[in-house]
Write a protein that holds these residues in place. Structure first.
Motif, PDB file in Angstrom:
ATOM      1  N   LEU A  81       0.571  -1.256   0.026  1.00  0.00           N
ATOM      2  CA  LEU A  81      -0.026  -0.174   0.002  1.00  0.00           C
ATOM      3  C   LEU A  81       0.954   1.306  -0.018  1.00  0.00           C
ATOM      4  O   LEU A  81       0.594   2.252  -0.792  1.00  0.00           O
ATOM      5  CB  LEU A  81      -0.852  -0.108   1.093  1.00  0.00           C
ATOM      6  CG  LEU A  81      -2.058  -1.028   1.181  1.00  0.00           C
ATOM      7  CD1 LEU A  81      -2.952  -0.892   2.524  1.00  0.00           C
ATOM      8  CD2 LEU A  81      -2.798  -0.811   0.030  1.00  0.00           C
ATOM      9  N   LEU A  82       1.976   1.412   0.934  1.00  0.00           N
ATOM     10  CA  LEU A  82       2.733   2.356   0.766  1.00  0.00           C
ATOM     11  C   LEU A  82       3.498   2.635  -0.206  1.00  0.00           C
ATOM     12  O   LEU A  82       3.888   3.941  -0.848  1.00  0.00           O
ATOM     13  CB  LEU A  82       3.778   2.280   2.081  1.00  0.00           C
ATOM     14  CG  LEU A  82       3.050   2.407   3.343  1.00  0.00           C
ATOM     15  CD1 LEU A  82       4.246   2.316   4.514  1.00  0.00           C
ATOM     16  CD2 LEU A  82       2.532   3.873   3.418  1.00  0.00           C
ATOM     17  N   LEU A  86       3.558   6.103  -2.526  1.00  0.00           N
ATOM     18  CA  LEU A  86       4.596   6.841  -3.294  1.00  0.00           C
ATOM     19  C   LEU A  86       4.836   6.748  -4.431  1.00  0.00           C
ATOM     20  O   LEU A  86       5.406   7.691  -4.983  1.00  0.00           O
ATOM     21  CB  LEU A  86       5.956   6.074  -2.492  1.00  0.00           C
ATOM     22  CG  LEU A  86       6.135   6.257  -0.808  1.00  0.00           C
ATOM     23  CD1 LEU A  86       7.307   5.419  -0.291  1.00  0.00           C
ATOM     24  CD2 LEU A  86       6.134   7.524  -0.637  1.00  0.00           C
ATOM     25  N   ILE A  87       4.354   5.700  -5.197  1.00  0.00           N
ATOM     26  CA  ILE A  87       4.790   5.741  -6.723  1.00  0.00           C
ATOM     27  C   ILE A  87       3.952   6.776  -7.250  1.00  0.00           C
ATOM     28  O   ILE A  87       4.216   7.643  -8.033  1.00  0.00           O
ATOM     29  CB  ILE A  87       4.632   4.477  -7.259  1.00  0.00           C
ATOM     30  CG1 ILE A  87       5.917   3.553  -6.898  1.00  0.00           C
ATOM     31  CG2 ILE A  87       4.289   4.463  -8.787  1.00  0.00           C
ATOM     32  CD1 ILE A  87       5.659   2.068  -7.417  1.00  0.00           C
ATOM     33  N   LEU A 130      11.880  11.520  -1.927  1.00  0.00           N
ATOM     34  CA  LEU A 130      10.711  10.455  -2.161  1.00  0.00           C
ATOM     35  C   LEU A 130      11.316   9.341  -3.044  1.00  0.00           C
ATOM     36  O   LEU A 130      11.050   8.196  -2.933  1.00  0.00           O
ATOM     37  CB  LEU A 130       9.736  11.136  -3.086  1.00  0.00           C
ATOM     38  CG  LEU A 130       8.398  10.514  -3.490  1.00  0.00           C
ATOM     39  CD1 LEU A 130       7.675  10.103  -2.107  1.00  0.00           C
ATOM     40  CD2 LEU A 130       7.563  11.500  -4.253  1.00  0.00           C
ATOM     41  N   ASN A 131      12.423   9.549  -3.773  1.00  0.00           N
ATOM     42  CA  ASN A 131      13.091   8.389  -4.713  1.00  0.00           C
ATOM     43  C   ASN A 131      13.728   7.407  -3.392  1.00  0.00           C
ATOM     44  O   ASN A 131      13.759   6.339  -3.769  1.00  0.00           O
ATOM     45  CB  ASN A 131      14.061   9.101  -5.465  1.00  0.00           C
ATOM     46  CG  ASN A 131      13.548   9.605  -6.794  1.00  0.00           C
ATOM     47  OD1 ASN A 131      12.361   9.421  -7.105  1.00  0.00           O
ATOM     48  ND2 ASN A 131      14.335  10.524  -7.293  1.00  0.00           N
ATOM     49  N   VAL A 132      14.521   8.218  -2.551  1.00  0.00           N
ATOM     50  CA  VAL A 132      15.146   7.287  -1.553  1.00  0.00           C
ATOM     51  C   VAL A 132      14.138   6.306  -0.919  1.00  0.00           C
ATOM     52  O   VAL A 132      14.488   5.291  -0.475  1.00  0.00           O
ATOM     53  CB  VAL A 132      15.952   8.140  -0.746  1.00  0.00           C
ATOM     54  CG1 VAL A 132      16.556   7.535   0.706  1.00  0.00           C
ATOM     55  CG2 VAL A 132      17.164   8.779  -1.538  1.00  0.00           C
ATOM     56  N   LEU A 133      13.074   7.039  -0.256  1.00  0.00           N
ATOM     57  CA  LEU A 133      12.107   6.268   0.400  1.00  0.00           C
ATOM     58  C   LEU A 133      11.390   5.358  -0.193  1.00  0.00           C
ATOM     59  O   LEU A 133      11.325   4.244   0.210  1.00  0.00           O
ATOM     60  CB  LEU A 133      11.132   7.469   0.746  1.00  0.00           C
ATOM     61  CG  LEU A 133      10.247   7.091   2.229  1.00  0.00           C
ATOM     62  CD1 LEU A 133      11.410   7.175   3.473  1.00  0.00           C
ATOM     63  CD2 LEU A 133       9.147   8.062   2.418  1.00  0.00           C
ATOM     64  N   ILE A 144      14.170   2.223  -0.529  1.00  0.00           N
ATOM     65  CA  ILE A 144      14.100   1.535   0.510  1.00  0.00           C
ATOM     66  C   ILE A 144      12.863   0.825   0.724  1.00  0.00           C
ATOM     67  O   ILE A 144      12.812  -0.480   0.952  1.00  0.00           O
ATOM     68  CB  ILE A 144      14.429   2.478   1.780  1.00  0.00           C
ATOM     69  CG1 ILE A 144      15.655   2.850   1.578  1.00  0.00           C
ATOM     70  CG2 ILE A 144      14.157   1.765   3.033  1.00  0.00           C
ATOM     71  CD1 ILE A 144      15.989   4.449   2.530  1.00  0.00           C
ATOM     72  N   LEU A 145      11.764   1.398   0.452  1.00  0.00           N
ATOM     73  CA  LEU A 145      10.289   0.672   0.947  1.00  0.00           C
ATOM     74  C   LEU A 145      10.316  -0.541  -0.223  1.00  0.00           C
ATOM     75  O   LEU A 145       9.926  -1.799   0.120  1.00  0.00           O
ATOM     76  CB  LEU A 145       9.282   1.593   0.584  1.00  0.00           C
ATOM     77  CG  LEU A 145       8.059   1.027   1.260  1.00  0.00           C
ATOM     78  CD1 LEU A 145       8.113   0.508   2.770  1.00  0.00           C
ATOM     79  CD2 LEU A 145       6.846   2.188   1.036  1.00  0.00           C
ATOM     80  N   ALA A 146      10.932  -0.493  -1.501  1.00  0.00           N
ATOM     81  CA  ALA A 146      10.820  -1.511  -2.499  1.00  0.00           C
ATOM     82  C   ALA A 146      11.634  -2.759  -2.012  1.00  0.00           C
ATOM     83  O   ALA A 146      11.387  -3.858  -2.420  1.00  0.00           O
ATOM     84  CB  ALA A 146      11.347  -0.807  -3.870  1.00  0.00           C
ATOM     85  N   LEU A 147      12.907  -2.236  -1.404  1.00  0.00           N
ATOM     86  CA  LEU A 147      13.574  -3.369  -0.932  1.00  0.00           C
ATOM     87  C   LEU A 147      13.245  -4.226   0.221  1.00  0.00           C
ATOM     88  O   LEU A 147      13.221  -5.326   0.278  1.00  0.00           O
ATOM     89  CB  LEU A 147      15.031  -2.638  -0.416  1.00  0.00           C
ATOM     90  CG  LEU A 147      15.792  -2.281  -1.694  1.00  0.00           C
ATOM     91  CD1 LEU A 147      17.250  -1.427  -0.982  1.00  0.00           C
ATOM     92  CD2 LEU A 147      16.143  -3.473  -2.313  1.00  0.00           C
TER      93      LEU A 147
END
Length: 82
Positions: free
Chosen positions: A17-18, A22-23, A55-58, A61-64
């Motif tokens: 969901l997050l 974010l995307i 936003l890119n960094v977050l 990290i969330l994708a990992l």
């Protein structure tokens, strides 16, 4: 084993969901929802602004975290002994 599986399922649901949110916040060709939160105010020379970089960094990290939750859930499901 069931606690680990449940935890990974909850983590996978939350990160899914997050990640979707974010995307959608990223700036696309025509702006995007990130314009509402300051992402549209980029610096000169075509570089992205601070909000877009964060936003890119977050997102990465969330994708990992999402990826490792999927792999972990797959391993737990495959090697689960009933």
């Amino acid at each position: 084993m069931q606690i680990i599986e449940f935890t990974l399922q909850v983590l996978l649901g939350l990160t899914s969901l997050l990640l979707t949110l974010l995307i959608l916040l990223h700036k696309g060709r025509g702006g995007g929802l990130s314009d509402m939160f300051g992402g549209g105010m980029s610096q000169a020379m075509g570089s992205s602004g601070l909000a877009e970089r964060n936003l890119n960094v977050l997102t990465v990290i969330l994708a990992l975290v999402w990826f490792f939750a999927v792999v972990g859930l797959g391993l737990v499901t495959k090697f689960q002994v009933l």
